[in-house]
Scaffold this motif. Structure first.
Motif, PDB file in Angstrom:
ATOM      1  N   HIS A   1       4.694   7.204  12.982  1.00 51.33           N
ATOM      2  CA  HIS A   1       5.650   6.955  11.901  1.00 51.33           C
ATOM      3  C   HIS A   1       6.134   5.509  11.875  1.00 51.33           C
ATOM      4  CE1 HIS A   1       9.039   6.877  14.690  1.00 51.33           C
ATOM      5  NE2 HIS A   1       8.417   7.864  15.315  1.00 51.33           N
ATOM      6  N   ASP A   2       6.058   4.833  13.002  1.00 46.55           N
ATOM      7  CA  ASP A   2       6.509   3.443  13.076  1.00 46.55           C
ATOM      8  C   ASP A   2       5.636   2.496  12.255  1.00 46.55           C
ATOM      9  OD1 ASP A   2       4.555   4.165  15.110  1.00 46.55           O
ATOM     10  OD2 ASP A   2       4.783   2.144  15.879  1.00 46.55           O
ATOM     11  N   ARG A   3       4.489   2.956  11.805  1.00 43.65           N
ATOM     12  CA  ARG A   3       3.592   2.119  10.991  1.00 43.65           C
ATOM     13  C   ARG A   3       3.974   2.157   9.506  1.00 43.65           C
ATOM     14  NH1 ARG A   3      -2.455   2.075  13.007  1.00 43.65           N
ATOM     15  NH2 ARG A   3      -2.108  -0.114  12.533  1.00 43.65           N
ATOM     16  N   ILE A   4       4.887   3.048   9.148  1.00 49.80           N
ATOM     17  CA  ILE A   4       5.357   3.184   7.757  1.00 49.80           C
ATOM     18  C   ILE A   4       6.552   2.262   7.578  1.00 49.80           C
ATOM     19  CG2 ILE A   4       6.292   4.770   6.010  1.00 49.80           C
ATOM     20  CD1 ILE A   4       3.472   5.502   6.787  1.00 49.80           C
ATOM     21  N   ASP A   5       6.510   1.376   6.579  1.00 56.03           N
ATOM     22  CA  ASP A   5       7.591   0.428   6.335  1.00 56.03           C
ATOM     23  C   ASP A   5       8.720   0.994   5.487  1.00 56.03           C
ATOM     24  OD1 ASP A   5       6.548  -1.999   7.680  1.00 56.03           O
ATOM     25  OD2 ASP A   5       4.914  -1.739   6.248  1.00 56.03           O
ATOM     26  N   GLY A   6       8.442   2.027   4.724  1.00 55.17           N
ATOM     27  CA  GLY A   6       9.466   2.629   3.877  1.00 55.17           C
ATOM     28  C   GLY A   6       8.925   3.903   3.273  1.00 55.17           C
ATOM     29  N   MET A   7       9.864   4.753   2.835  1.00 62.00           N
ATOM     30  CA  MET A   7       9.448   6.050   2.286  1.00 62.00           C
ATOM     31  C   MET A   7      10.403   6.500   1.200  1.00 62.00           C
ATOM     32  SD  MET A   7       8.503   9.463   4.299  1.00 62.00           S
ATOM     33  CE  MET A   7       7.884  10.882   3.447  1.00 62.00           C
ATOM     34  N   TYR A   8       9.841   7.138   0.202  1.00 61.95           N
ATOM     35  CA  TYR A   8      10.613   7.770  -0.856  1.00 61.95           C
ATOM     36  C   TYR A   8      10.278   9.244  -0.835  1.00 61.95           C
ATOM     37  CZ  TYR A   8      12.719   8.709  -5.360  1.00 61.95           C
ATOM     38  OH  TYR A   8      13.493   9.213  -6.346  1.00 61.95           O
ATOM     39  N   VAL A   9      11.298  10.092  -0.762  1.00 65.82           N
ATOM     40  CA  VAL A   9      11.067  11.552  -0.675  1.00 65.82           C
ATOM     41  C   VAL A   9      11.682  12.220  -1.887  1.00 65.82           C
ATOM     42  CG1 VAL A   9      11.476  13.599   0.720  1.00 65.82           C
ATOM     43  CG2 VAL A   9      11.147  11.398   1.831  1.00 65.82           C
TER      44      VAL A   9
ATOM     45  N   ARG B   1       0.864  -1.184   0.000  1.00 72.86           N
ATOM     46  CA  ARG B   1       0.000   0.000   0.000  1.00 72.86           C
ATOM     47  C   ARG B   1       0.896   1.228   0.000  1.00 72.86           C
ATOM     48  NH1 ARG B   1      -4.455  -2.252   4.357  1.00 72.86           N
ATOM     49  NH2 ARG B   1      -5.097  -3.983   3.000  1.00 72.86           N
ATOM     50  N   LEU B   2       0.416   2.266  -0.658  1.00 73.84           N
ATOM     51  CA  LEU B   2       1.232   3.459  -0.849  1.00 73.84           C
ATOM     52  C   LEU B   2       0.406   4.709  -0.581  1.00 73.84           C
ATOM     53  CD1 LEU B   2       3.936   4.636  -1.972  1.00 73.84           C
ATOM     54  CD2 LEU B   2       2.894   4.504  -4.227  1.00 73.84           C
ATOM     55  N   ILE B   3       0.869   5.535   0.338  1.00 78.94           N
ATOM     56  CA  ILE B   3       0.241   6.836   0.617  1.00 78.94           C
ATOM     57  C   ILE B   3       1.046   7.905  -0.105  1.00 78.94           C
ATOM     58  CG2 ILE B   3      -0.240   8.572   2.387  1.00 78.94           C
ATOM     59  CD1 ILE B   3      -0.383   6.197   4.408  1.00 78.94           C
ATOM     60  N   VAL B   4       0.373   8.776  -0.818  1.00 79.02           N
ATOM     61  CA  VAL B   4       1.027   9.920  -1.427  1.00 79.02           C
ATOM     62  C   VAL B   4       0.789  11.112  -0.509  1.00 79.02           C
ATOM     63  CG1 VAL B   4       1.167  11.449  -3.418  1.00 79.02           C
ATOM     64  CG2 VAL B   4       0.708   9.002  -3.755  1.00 79.02           C
TER      65      VAL B   4
ATOM     66  N   HIS C   1       8.789  15.952   4.688  1.00 78.36           N
ATOM     67  CA  HIS C   1       9.112  16.431   6.036  1.00 78.36           C
ATOM     68  C   HIS C   1       8.124  15.896   7.069  1.00 78.36           C
ATOM     69  CE1 HIS C   1      12.182  19.240   4.686  1.00 78.36           C
ATOM     70  NE2 HIS C   1      11.356  19.602   3.720  1.00 78.36           N
ATOM     71  N   ALA C   2       6.900  15.636   6.643  1.00 79.74           N
ATOM     72  CA  ALA C   2       5.831  15.251   7.569  1.00 79.74           C
ATOM     73  C   ALA C   2       6.132  13.953   8.304  1.00 79.74           C
ATOM     74  CB  ALA C   2       4.503  15.141   6.819  1.00 79.74           C
ATOM     75  N   LEU C   3       6.931  13.077   7.707  1.00 72.69           N
ATOM     76  CA  LEU C   3       7.243  11.809   8.372  1.00 72.69           C
ATOM     77  C   LEU C   3       7.793  12.057   9.777  1.00 72.69           C
ATOM     78  CD1 LEU C   3       7.478   8.684   8.237  1.00 72.69           C
ATOM     79  CD2 LEU C   3       9.838   9.060   7.504  1.00 72.69           C
ATOM     80  N   GLY C   4       8.652  13.041   9.915  1.00 75.24           N
ATOM     81  CA  GLY C   4       9.248  13.347  11.206  1.00 75.24           C
ATOM     82  C   GLY C   4       8.275  13.929  12.218  1.00 75.24           C
ATOM     83  N   LEU C   5       7.111  14.338  11.758  1.00 76.20           N
ATOM     84  CA  LEU C   5       6.097  14.914  12.642  1.00 76.20           C
ATOM     85  C   LEU C   5       5.007  13.913  13.023  1.00 76.20           C
ATOM     86  CD1 LEU C   5       5.622  18.311  10.750  1.00 76.20           C
ATOM     87  CD2 LEU C   5       6.949  17.917  12.839  1.00 76.20           C
ATOM     88  N   LEU C   6       5.006  12.754  12.377  1.00 74.42           N
ATOM     89  CA  LEU C   6       3.941  11.775  12.607  1.00 74.42           C
ATOM     90  C   LEU C   6       4.091  11.081  13.955  1.00 74.42           C
ATOM     91  CD1 LEU C   6       3.550   9.932   9.192  1.00 74.42           C
ATOM     92  CD2 LEU C   6       2.007  11.597  10.229  1.00 74.42           C
ATOM     93  N   PRO C   7       3.013  11.038  14.731  1.00 76.70           N
ATOM     94  CA  PRO C   7       3.072  10.290  15.986  1.00 76.70           C
ATOM     95  C   PRO C   7       3.095   8.776  15.747  1.00 76.70           C
ATOM     96  CG  PRO C   7       0.856  11.150  15.626  1.00 76.70           C
ATOM     97  CD  PRO C   7       1.726  11.709  14.537  1.00 76.70           C
TER      98      PRO C   7
ATOM     99  N   LEU D   1       3.337  -0.975   4.115  1.00 79.66           N
ATOM    100  CA  LEU D   1       2.800   0.371   3.906  1.00 79.66           C
ATOM    101  C   LEU D   1       3.955   1.322   3.633  1.00 79.66           C
ATOM    102  CD1 LEU D   1       0.429   2.361   3.861  1.00 79.66           C
ATOM    103  CD2 LEU D   1       0.693   2.581   6.348  1.00 79.66           C
ATOM    104  N   PHE D   2       3.933   1.914   2.451  1.00 80.46           N
ATOM    105  CA  PHE D   2       4.968   2.854   2.036  1.00 80.46           C
ATOM    106  C   PHE D   2       4.361   4.240   1.875  1.00 80.46           C
ATOM    107  CE2 PHE D   2       6.470  -1.178  -0.088  1.00 80.46           C
ATOM    108  CZ  PHE D   2       7.438  -1.459   0.867  1.00 80.46           C
ATOM    109  N   MET D   3       5.231   5.237   1.886  1.00 77.95           N
ATOM    110  CA  MET D   3       4.772   6.607   1.684  1.00 77.95           C
ATOM    111  C   MET D   3       5.711   7.284   0.693  1.00 77.95           C
ATOM    112  SD  MET D   3       3.518   9.211   4.652  1.00 77.95           S
ATOM    113  CE  MET D   3       5.018   9.998   5.179  1.00 77.95           C
ATOM    114  N   VAL D   4       5.146   8.065  -0.196  1.00 81.33           N
ATOM    115  CA  VAL D   4       5.904   8.923  -1.089  1.00 81.33           C
ATOM    116  C   VAL D   4       5.623  10.344  -0.624  1.00 81.33           C
ATOM    117  CG1 VAL D   4       6.090   9.808  -3.442  1.00 81.33           C
ATOM    118  CG2 VAL D   4       5.845   7.362  -3.060  1.00 81.33           C
ATOM    119  N   GLY D   5       6.668  11.075  -0.304  1.00 78.51           N
ATOM    120  CA  GLY D   5       6.493  12.440   0.178  1.00 78.51           C
ATOM    121  C   GLY D   5       7.029  13.448  -0.811  1.00 78.51           C
ATOM    122  N   HIS D   6       6.185  14.375  -1.190  1.00 77.02           N
ATOM    123  CA  HIS D   6       6.564  15.461  -2.085  1.00 77.02           C
ATOM    124  C   HIS D   6       6.664  16.727  -1.247  1.00 77.02           C
ATOM    125  CE1 HIS D   6       5.185  18.371  -5.496  1.00 77.02           C
ATOM    126  NE2 HIS D   6       6.493  18.374  -5.377  1.00 77.02           N
ATOM    127  N   SER D   7       7.828  17.339  -1.184  1.00 80.28           N
ATOM    128  CA  SER D   7       8.049  18.581  -0.451  1.00 80.28           C
ATOM    129  C   SER D   7       7.606  18.418   1.011  1.00 80.28           C
ATOM    130  CB  SER D   7       7.326  19.731  -1.154  1.00 80.28           C
ATOM    131  OG  SER D   7       7.683  20.968  -0.580  1.00 80.28           O
TER     132      SER D   7
END
Length: 136
Positions: free
Chosen positions: A128-136, A37-40, A120-126, A110-116
């Motif tokens: 964040h441990d539920r995200i398995d990987g991220m591409y920024v 699964r991927l969150i944009v 940065h939001a990953l570091g603010l998530l309470p 569960l992955f996340m793609v972060g644009h701008s």
């Protein structure tokens, strides 16, 4: 995605933020076997429609993708922004964290793609441990 409504692709629906605010979201179910699964997580002020082609591309490759609008942006904006208050912390703590919780099932990656800002939001998530990987 188990917590997204079934039906035609793409499917538009509402995800309640942590404080109940209605967030406009769109699911692009995986075509074939779901790999992950991927969150944009979008950029500041960029409506989710901007990411449609990317979501369709990833969906065609086995990723169930979710795009959404933060409060005050795109289809999650009220009729008038006069007097509307939202912050980057609201977007992370209330909006994106609820999106993460709605998709994380502990079984499917569960992955996340972060644009701008979304990067940065990953570091603010309470959660964040539920995200398995991220591409920024």
């Amino acid at each position: 995605m188990s917590q997204m409504p079934p039906g035609e692709r793409p499917q538009r629906f509402i995800i309640p933020a942590a404080d109940g605010y209605a967030l406009a979201a769109t699911s692009y179910p995986a075509i074939g076997i779901e790999r992950a699964r991927l969150i944009v997580a979008g950029a500041t002020g960029v409506p989710q429609g901007f990411y449609r082609r990317f979501a369709e591309f990833a969906s065609a490759r086995g990723y169930s993708v979710l795009t959404f609008d933060y409060r005050g942006v795109g289809k999650s904006a009220p009729a008038s922004l006069r007097g509307f208050e939202a912050s980057f912390l609201d977007w992370a703590h209330l909006d994106l964290s609820a999106v993460v919780d709605s998709l994380a099932d502990g079984k499917t990656p569960l992955f996340m793609v972060g644009h701008s800002y979304g990067g940065h939001a990953l570091g603010l998530l309470p959660n964040h441990d539920r995200i398995d990987g991220m591409y920024v």
